[in-house]
Scaffold this active site. Structure first.
Site, PDB file in Angstrom:
ATOM      1  N   HIS A   6       1.082  -1.104  -0.166  1.00  0.00           N
ATOM      2  CA  HIS A   6       0.039  -0.032   0.246  1.00  0.00           C
ATOM      3  C   HIS A   6       1.296   1.408   0.328  1.00  0.00           C
ATOM      4  CE1 HIS A   6       0.181   1.030   4.545  1.00  0.00           C
ATOM      5  NE2 HIS A   6       0.156  -0.707   4.633  1.00  0.00           N
ATOM      6  N   ASP A  48      -0.263   4.630   0.733  1.00  0.00           N
ATOM      7  CA  ASP A  48      -0.476   5.611   1.826  1.00  0.00           C
ATOM      8  C   ASP A  48      -0.235   5.422   3.159  1.00  0.00           C
ATOM      9  OD1 ASP A  48      -2.266   3.162   1.699  1.00  0.00           O
ATOM     10  OD2 ASP A  48      -3.322   4.263   3.616  1.00  0.00           O
ATOM     11  N   ASP A  56       6.340   1.214   6.904  1.00  0.00           N
ATOM     12  CA  ASP A  56       5.453   1.299   6.532  1.00  0.00           C
ATOM     13  C   ASP A  56       4.162   1.654   4.844  1.00  0.00           C
ATOM     14  OD1 ASP A  56       2.175   0.069   7.086  1.00  0.00           O
ATOM     15  OD2 ASP A  56       2.742   0.431   8.654  1.00  0.00           O
ATOM     16  N   GLU A  60      -4.994   2.218   2.732  1.00  0.00           N
ATOM     17  CA  GLU A  60      -5.070   0.623   3.178  1.00  0.00           C
ATOM     18  C   GLU A  60      -5.016   1.000   5.182  1.00  0.00           C
ATOM     19  OE1 GLU A  60      -3.732  -2.563   5.482  1.00  0.00           O
ATOM     20  OE2 GLU A  60      -2.786  -0.141   5.493  1.00  0.00           O
ATOM     21  N   GLU A  61      -4.079   2.555   5.140  1.00  0.00           N
ATOM     22  CA  GLU A  61      -4.054   2.481   7.038  1.00  0.00           C
ATOM     23  C   GLU A  61      -5.767   3.286   7.891  1.00  0.00           C
ATOM     24  OE1 GLU A  61      -1.528   1.623   8.222  1.00  0.00           O
ATOM     25  OE2 GLU A  61       0.008   1.657   6.915  1.00  0.00           O
ATOM     26  N   ASP A 117       4.101  -6.359   3.743  1.00  0.00           N
ATOM     27  CA  ASP A 117       3.698  -5.379   4.419  1.00  0.00           C
ATOM     28  C   ASP A 117       3.784  -5.829   6.367  1.00  0.00           C
ATOM     29  OD1 ASP A 117       2.231  -3.260   4.890  1.00  0.00           O
ATOM     30  OD2 ASP A 117       0.035  -3.935   5.283  1.00  0.00           O
ATOM     31  N   HIS A 161       4.009   3.284  12.291  1.00  0.00           N
ATOM     32  CA  HIS A 161       3.233   3.837  13.498  1.00  0.00           C
ATOM     33  C   HIS A 161       3.330   4.655  14.261  1.00  0.00           C
ATOM     34  CE1 HIS A 161      -0.574   1.825  11.736  1.00  0.00           C
ATOM     35  NE2 HIS A 161       0.308   1.625  10.628  1.00  0.00           N
TER      36      HIS A 161
HETATM   37 ZN    ZN Z   1       0.935  -1.232   6.686  1.00  0.00          ZN
HETATM   38 CA    CA Z   2       0.413   0.133   9.022  1.00  0.00          CA
END
Ligand code: ZN
Ligand code: CA
Length: 366
Positions: A72, A74, A102, A135-136, A159, A339
């Protein structure tokens, strides 16, 4: 075969392009250009509501099975003006942002794999690259992908972190919002006329069980909002929470438990409650005997790591692909502490991740 320097440069270039969820216009434009340089014809498919752009697809025709390679594009916040810095074998964000490893490690690895295949004219199966958006925020991009694009013998989502770990199981998740309505009153003049929504919410939450429920189930209250001023008995509180489980029934039971506690507590204190719940995704399990698991095991071993199957506590695009009937594993590409502002990409693991995908593709082409 993997060009470490090129891979690192690709990765650094990607993290410098802002791409918060639903704001992926710039990165998709950049990736379109990259894919075209490789001789592919990228196209957008499935655009989330309120998103700048859709998911980016590129088909790489080949012989043998059809496989999906996915990452992903984003990132979460704070993800603007990211400046990557190399420290030893790791890449960190320079400031107080996340790094965006990520999932830009995954995106960079896919681009490197395509370059290696092209440059070395490696035999390969039919590859469909799917770069998803949003995705997030609940796997939103993958959810709006046209289903006819999700036809493949198997899929590889890149991922997560450790390259020796293969995620073959992920939980179902349901989110909920509960709004508690009390009654406002002047807190100094006649507080007895009010029904304090904050108090009712606090009592309800204190009576709930959440956190780790059992080996395969977790739950959380993550947001609470309400109240206007110290001299007003608050009449409204909003609570947001979730439940996840590898067992769908357990997930719904946990949600039900929280709903019941909320309803009973509100009834007792004469408050009202409105609860809305929405399922984020369904759980999956790719069985050990599945061909893609065998391919992944031998590809990881060949790269010098000891493969291991792992359930995950989180969802990914793999949930959606599996639900559409494509057995999809989530494999590691060296992202860690995601994150957070301490997020980093492990360069050796990124290289190994690319090598593993190449190994897997070579095995498929046989
Ligand atoms: Zn991810
Ligand atoms: Ca993530």
């Amino acid at each position: 075969m993997i060009n470490k320097k090129r891979l690192v440069n690709t990765f650094k270039k990607l993290v410098k392009i802002d791409s918060l969820s639903l704001k992926e216009g710039k990165i998709v434009k950049h990736l379109k250009k990259e894919l075209k340089t490789l001789g592919l014809r990228p196209y957008e498919a499935g655009k989330p509501k309120d998103g700048e752009v859709g998911n980016l697809i590129a088909d790489f025709p080949g012989k043998g099975p059809r496989i999906i390679l996915n990452a992903h594009v984003d990132t979460v916040s704070p993800g603007k003006n990211i400046k990557p810095v190399e420290r030893g074998n790791r890449i960190y964000p320079a400031g107080k942002t996340i790094l965006g490893a990520d999932d830009k490690t995954g995106v960079a690895v896919i681009l490197e794999v395509l370059k290696v295949i092209k440059k070395n004219k490696l035999p390969h199966p039919a590859i469909r690259v799917i770069f998803t958006v949003a995705e997030e925020i609940g796997i939103v991009g993958a959810k709006v992908l046209p289903k006819n694009l999700l036809k493949a013998d198997f899929g590889i989502t890149l991922d997560h972190g450790s390259v020796q770990k293969i995620i073959n199981q992920a939980p179902s998740q349901v989110n909920f919002t509960a709004t508690i309505f009390g009654r406002s009153a002047h807190a100094g003049i006649h507080p007895e006329d009010g029904i304090n929504a904050i108090k009712v919410a606090a009592i309800a939450i204190s009576k709930m069980k959440f956190g780790r429920i059992d080996k395969e189930t977790t739950s959380n209250i993550g947001v609470i909002k309400g109240g206007k001023a110290t001299n007003i008995v608050p009449d409204k509180v909003e609570i947001k929470g979730e439940a996840r489980s590898h067992d769908r029934v357990k997930m719904w039971c946990q949600l039900r438990h929280m709903q019941i506690v909320l309803m009973r507590t509100c009834a007792k204190y004469k408050a009202k409650v409105k609860i809305t719940a929405n399922k984020v995704y369904n759980s999956f399990e790719v069985k050990k005997k599945c061909k893609v698991v065998k391919l992944a095991f031998s590809a990881i071993k060949k790269a010098g790591y000891k493969p291991r199957l792992m359930p995950s506590g989180g969802g990914s695009d793999a949930n959606i692909f599996n639900a559409a009937g494509v057995p999809t594993l989530n494999m590691g590409v060296g992202m860690h502490r995601v994150h957070t502002a301490r997020e980093y990409a492990d360069v050796n693991e990124m290289v190994a991740g690319a090598e593993i995908v190449i190994n897997l593709i070579a095995e498929c082409a046989k």
